[in-house]
Scaffold this motif. Structure first.
Motif, PDB file in Angstrom:
ATOM      1  N   MET B  48       0.813  -1.214   0.000  1.00  0.00           N
ATOM      2  CA  MET B  48       0.000   0.000   0.000  1.00  0.00           C
ATOM      3  C   MET B  48       0.848   1.268   0.000  1.00  0.00           C
ATOM      4  O   MET B  48       0.347   2.328  -0.348  1.00  0.00           O
ATOM      5  CB  MET B  48      -0.968  -0.001   1.190  1.00  0.00           C
ATOM      6  N   MET B  51       1.549   1.631  -3.641  1.00  0.00           N
ATOM      7  CA  MET B  51       0.336   2.136  -4.286  1.00  0.00           C
ATOM      8  C   MET B  51       0.124   3.620  -3.976  1.00  0.00           C
ATOM      9  O   MET B  51      -0.344   4.380  -4.823  1.00  0.00           O
ATOM     10  CB  MET B  51      -0.877   1.312  -3.851  1.00  0.00           C
ATOM     11  N   GLY B  55      -0.267   6.666  -6.429  1.00  0.00           N
ATOM     12  CA  GLY B  55      -1.356   7.632  -6.271  1.00  0.00           C
ATOM     13  C   GLY B  55      -0.869   9.073  -6.361  1.00  0.00           C
ATOM     14  O   GLY B  55      -1.546   9.945  -6.921  1.00  0.00           O
ATOM     15  N   ASP B  70     -11.319   6.100  -9.863  1.00  0.00           N
ATOM     16  CA  ASP B  70     -11.142   4.655  -9.703  1.00  0.00           C
ATOM     17  C   ASP B  70      -9.644   4.370  -9.799  1.00  0.00           C
ATOM     18  O   ASP B  70      -8.965   4.968 -10.633  1.00  0.00           O
ATOM     19  CB  ASP B  70     -11.897   3.914 -10.819  1.00  0.00           C
ATOM     20  N   PHE B  71      -9.161   3.481  -8.940  1.00  0.00           N
ATOM     21  CA  PHE B  71      -7.708   3.260  -8.861  1.00  0.00           C
ATOM     22  C   PHE B  71      -7.484   1.841  -8.376  1.00  0.00           C
ATOM     23  O   PHE B  71      -7.954   1.471  -7.299  1.00  0.00           O
ATOM     24  CB  PHE B  71      -7.141   4.287  -7.868  1.00  0.00           C
ATOM     25  N   GLY B  72      -6.808   1.032  -9.200  1.00  0.00           N
ATOM     26  CA  GLY B  72      -6.581  -0.361  -8.809  1.00  0.00           C
ATOM     27  C   GLY B  72      -5.226  -0.866  -9.270  1.00  0.00           C
ATOM     28  O   GLY B  72      -4.711  -0.414 -10.309  1.00  0.00           O
ATOM     29  N   VAL B  73      -4.650  -1.779  -8.510  1.00  0.00           N
ATOM     30  CA  VAL B  73      -3.359  -2.386  -8.871  1.00  0.00           C
ATOM     31  C   VAL B  73      -3.348  -3.854  -8.453  1.00  0.00           C
ATOM     32  O   VAL B  73      -4.129  -4.274  -7.594  1.00  0.00           O
ATOM     33  CB  VAL B  73      -2.147  -1.687  -8.189  1.00  0.00           C
ATOM     34  N   ARG B  74      -2.430  -4.595  -9.069  1.00  0.00           N
ATOM     35  CA  ARG B  74      -2.092  -5.943  -8.600  1.00  0.00           C
ATOM     36  C   ARG B  74      -0.619  -5.936  -8.201  1.00  0.00           C
ATOM     37  O   ARG B  74       0.222  -5.465  -8.960  1.00  0.00           O
ATOM     38  CB  ARG B  74      -2.344  -6.958  -9.713  1.00  0.00           C
ATOM     39  N   PHE B  75      -0.347  -6.455  -7.016  1.00  0.00           N
ATOM     40  CA  PHE B  75       1.035  -6.495  -6.521  1.00  0.00           C
ATOM     41  C   PHE B  75       1.688  -7.780  -7.028  1.00  0.00           C
ATOM     42  O   PHE B  75       1.231  -8.879  -6.702  1.00  0.00           O
ATOM     43  CB  PHE B  75       1.058  -6.463  -4.995  1.00  0.00           C
ATOM     44  N   GLN B 121      -1.644  -4.720 -14.032  1.00  0.00           N
ATOM     45  CA  GLN B 121      -3.044  -4.273 -14.070  1.00  0.00           C
ATOM     46  C   GLN B 121      -3.243  -3.009 -13.240  1.00  0.00           C
ATOM     47  O   GLN B 121      -4.265  -2.865 -12.547  1.00  0.00           O
ATOM     48  CB  GLN B 121      -3.976  -5.388 -13.595  1.00  0.00           C
TER      49      GLN B 121
END
Lengths: 148, 130
Positions: B48, B51, B55, B70-75, B121
């Motif tokens: 985070m 992330m 951000g 909208d805000f998304g990630v894959r670690f 992603q």
């Protein structure tokens, strides 16, 4: 580790309200290096139409922590927290979190899968004000690593 | 359209500070003994925290921190942070994929550390600033 797929669709009771403090937003913003005045100066935030300082986009994780704990520590689900790694994270905002918000979280288990000996758990947490105004929806996928 | 790459230095002190501010005190983010004990190469950054840096980049590109819808990630790979003054660096870049019918801009984001992608992603949707 395999998680019980029958938990899909389960919704947990609302968490106790989280009072978003101005100093907490400033502290979080400083910790991630977010120096924009909108995070620190109430006047700057008001000039953009907000009632008080605005939290950075990932701040809701601070608010959803209690809700996540509810699930991860649910003895019936049986997640071994020492084997948990963070998979995915997503926020869909109705509006930014601002100081003075009193926020309640309701979490639902959306997906439980197992693959390659690992368990995958996706939760959705709806964050709204105590008056029921939606603020942000937070999705989190955790991976529970299997025994090597 | 490619957006200007942002570079963020990450040291152990940053992780300790983030732990305190976020309430995530998992020792893999501050104790080498614990991190190596669970098979990591050493202390790693909070996902985070990475992330949050992304951000910041998104807010910078958007021109306003409150423009993110909208805000998304894959670690995908841990960010290892050595116990040195220099720590490590995370580079964040993005391309504008499309502008939706509602006037929202979709970004595809890349974050790398030591030349390796640490997210996949990673996407953000931002609205036009006032």
């Amino acid at each position: 580790m395999s998680l019980d797929p029958s938990f899909v669709g389960r919704t947990y009771p609302p968490t106790a309200p989280y009072q978003v403090g101005r100093e907490k937003i400033r502290e979080f913003a400083a910790a991630v290096g977010a120096t924009d005045p909108v995070h620190h100066d109430p006047e700057a935030a008001r000039s953009l139409g907000h009632s008080d300082v605005v939290a950075p986009p990932t701040f809701p994780v601070v608010v959803t922590m209690a809700a996540s704990r509810q699930i991860v520590e649910d003895p019936a689900l049986g997640v071994d927290y020492s084997r948990v790694v963070h998979g995915d994270q997503r926020f869909a905002y109705t509006r930014p979190v601002v100081a003075g918000d009193e926020l309640v979280c309701v979490s639902t288990i959306e997906e439980v899968t197992s693959r390659g000996g690992h368990g995958f758990l996706t939760t959705r947490t709806d964050v709204s004000t105590v008056d029921g105004e939606p603020v942000v929806a937070v999705w989190s996928k955790i991976v529970v690593r299997g025994e090597a | 359209m490619e957006l200007p790459t942002q570079t963020y230095r990450v040291t152990r002190a940053d992780l300790v500070r983030y732990a305190g501010a976020s309430g995530d005190f998992n020792p893999i983010h501050w104790s080498d003994r614990t991190a190596t004990g669970v098979g990591l190469p050493g202390v790693i950054a909070h996902g985070m925290f990475t992330m949050a840096l992304v951000g910041r980049a998104v807010a910078g590109w958007a021109g306003a921190p409150d423009a993110v819808v909208d805000f998304g990630v894959r670690f995908t790979r841990p960010v290892v942070v050595p116990d040195t003054d220099e720590g490590t660096e995370i580079e964040v870049s993005a391309v504008v994929k499309e502008v939706t019918e509602e006037g929202l801009t979709r970004l595809d984001i890349t974050a790398t550390c030591q030349g390796e992608k640490v997210l996949s992603q990673a996407r953000a949707l931002i609205r036009a600033t006032r």
